[in-house]
Design an enzyme around this catalytic site. Sequence first.
Site, PDB file in Angstrom:
ATOM      1  N   ASP A   1      -2.101   1.247  -1.412  1.00  0.00           N
ATOM      2  CA  ASP A   1      -0.716   1.259  -1.017  1.00  0.00           C
ATOM      3  C   ASP A   1       0.931   1.773  -1.550  1.00  0.00           C
ATOM      4  OD1 ASP A   1      -0.774  -0.896  -0.478  1.00  0.00           O
ATOM      5  OD2 ASP A   1      -0.713  -1.300   1.555  1.00  0.00           O
ATOM      6  N   SER A   2       0.018   1.194  -3.119  1.00  0.00           N
ATOM      7  CA  SER A   2       1.248   1.302  -3.690  1.00  0.00           C
ATOM      8  C   SER A   2       2.001   2.724  -4.274  1.00  0.00           C
ATOM      9  CB  SER A   2       0.951   0.602  -4.909  1.00  0.00           C
ATOM     10  OG  SER A   2      -0.378   1.332  -5.680  1.00  0.00           O
TER      11      SER A   2
ATOM     12  N   GLU B   1      -5.373  -6.842   3.626  1.00  0.00           N
ATOM     13  CA  GLU B   1      -4.676  -7.273   2.752  1.00  0.00           C
ATOM     14  C   GLU B   1      -4.446  -9.232   3.565  1.00  0.00           C
ATOM     15  OE1 GLU B   1      -0.472  -6.280   1.809  1.00  0.00           O
ATOM     16  OE2 GLU B   1      -1.058  -4.909   0.144  1.00  0.00           O
TER      17      GLU B   1
ATOM     18  N   GLU C   1      -3.328 -11.560  -6.483  1.00  0.00           N
ATOM     19  CA  GLU C   1      -2.282 -10.873  -6.783  1.00  0.00           C
ATOM     20  C   GLU C   1      -0.831 -12.147  -7.243  1.00  0.00           C
ATOM     21  OE1 GLU C   1      -0.578  -7.267  -4.932  1.00  0.00           O
ATOM     22  OE2 GLU C   1       1.062  -7.446  -6.495  1.00  0.00           O
TER      23      GLU C   1
ATOM     24  N   LYS D   1     -10.155  -2.183   1.118  1.00  0.00           N
ATOM     25  CA  LYS D   1      -9.123  -3.080   1.258  1.00  0.00           C
ATOM     26  C   LYS D   1      -8.266  -4.193   1.609  1.00  0.00           C
ATOM     27  CE  LYS D   1      -6.528  -3.774  -2.559  1.00  0.00           C
ATOM     28  NZ  LYS D   1      -5.417  -4.065  -1.386  1.00  0.00           N
TER      29      LYS D   1
ATOM     30  N   ASP E   1      -7.470   1.413   0.593  1.00  0.00           N
ATOM     31  CA  ASP E   1      -6.253   0.507   0.686  1.00  0.00           C
ATOM     32  C   ASP E   1      -5.884   0.408   2.300  1.00  0.00           C
ATOM     33  OD1 ASP E   1      -5.157  -1.899  -0.078  1.00  0.00           O
ATOM     34  OD2 ASP E   1      -3.908  -0.932  -0.868  1.00  0.00           O
TER      35      ASP E   1
HETATM   36  O1  KIV Z   1      -1.786  -1.180  -3.343  1.00  0.00           O
HETATM   37  C1  KIV Z   1      -1.955  -1.477  -4.552  1.00  0.00           C
HETATM   38  O2  KIV Z   1      -1.868  -1.139  -5.372  1.00  0.00           O
HETATM   39  C2  KIV Z   1      -2.449  -2.953  -4.902  1.00  0.00           C
HETATM   40  C3  KIV Z   1      -3.061  -3.516  -6.181  1.00  0.00           C
HETATM   41  C4  KIV Z   1      -1.292  -3.743  -5.781  1.00  0.00           C
HETATM   42  C5  KIV Z   1      -3.383  -4.085  -6.330  1.00  0.00           C
HETATM   43  O3  KIV Z   1      -2.624  -3.301  -3.250  1.00  0.00           O
END
Ligand code: KIV
Length: 301
Positions: A57-58, A128, A195, A126, A96
């Site tokens: 989600d970056s 968080e 992280e 994934k 994510d």
């Molecule tokens: O969203 C993302 O790119 C991430 C990485 C920073 C691990 O969660």
Amino acid sequence: MSAKPPRYASWTAGKLPLPELLEIKKRGEKIVMVTAYDAPSGRLADAAGVDMILVGDSSGMVVHGRESTVPVTMDEILLMTQWVVRGAKRPLVVADMPFGSYEVSDEQAVANAVRLVKEGGADAVKLERGGTTVSRVRAIADAGIAVMGHVGLTPQTATVLGGFKAQGRTADRAQTVIDEALALEAAGCFAIVLEAVPAAVARAATQALRIPTIGIGAGGDTDGQVLVWHDMLGYYEGHAPRFVKRYADLGDVITEALGRYAEEVRSGAFPEEQHTYAMPEEELKSFETGITADSATDPTK
Ligand code: KIV
């Protein structure tokens, strides 16, 4: 079928088998992960021999230019996962789960994880944080979906953490990071992202956990590393965190190329003969004669 590469204990023709990550950790080798958000980058990461791709989600920040990852939606991650999966054949693709897609209940988390795997084509998802996420992880793992944890700096809850800041820098907070990672492992995670935590904390977590740790800003003693595509390739205007190493300056390459293109369009140097379609001589003649005849008979032309 292609020959078995020496680093894998088992081998299927296409996808890297998920249990191989554990084997890589046991052998003391490193797992390589990078983010990607579209088919060409998925293909390039595959060609470079990357083990895992994160459809992170970056993207909300580096692709869509937002200030944080919070507004990213399920639809965005779903679409990008489909694109990446089309490009990346061997690496494991992890989607994510965006903020708001798993906070409400275990049922909501399972339903959205199923969508990412079933509609998106992801190999894993994934989530968080520790806390309530532990229960979500258990529910998703119980549904038969591979799930990855993420502790330390968790950008979706950066406001609560006081910003995009390193975590686990006091003895108490360091222990919390490790406890969260252990709880996520017990709940069924196959790997955990650490992280922005001190190297000593990441080292201790990596030793305490049976599953692999993937570090980003967590020093060199994790079982693998992940970096954000745009940060590591210099394709992002903003300020990259201190833990990023730039392996290329694509922003400069692109700006220079676009500058030359603009110059050549304005001067008429582009397009050249080789970029232009021709037509057979006869057809051209008849076409041009037709235009002339039409203009002669129809005064409005
Ligand atoms: O969203 C993302 O790119 C991430 C990485 C920073 C691990 O969660």
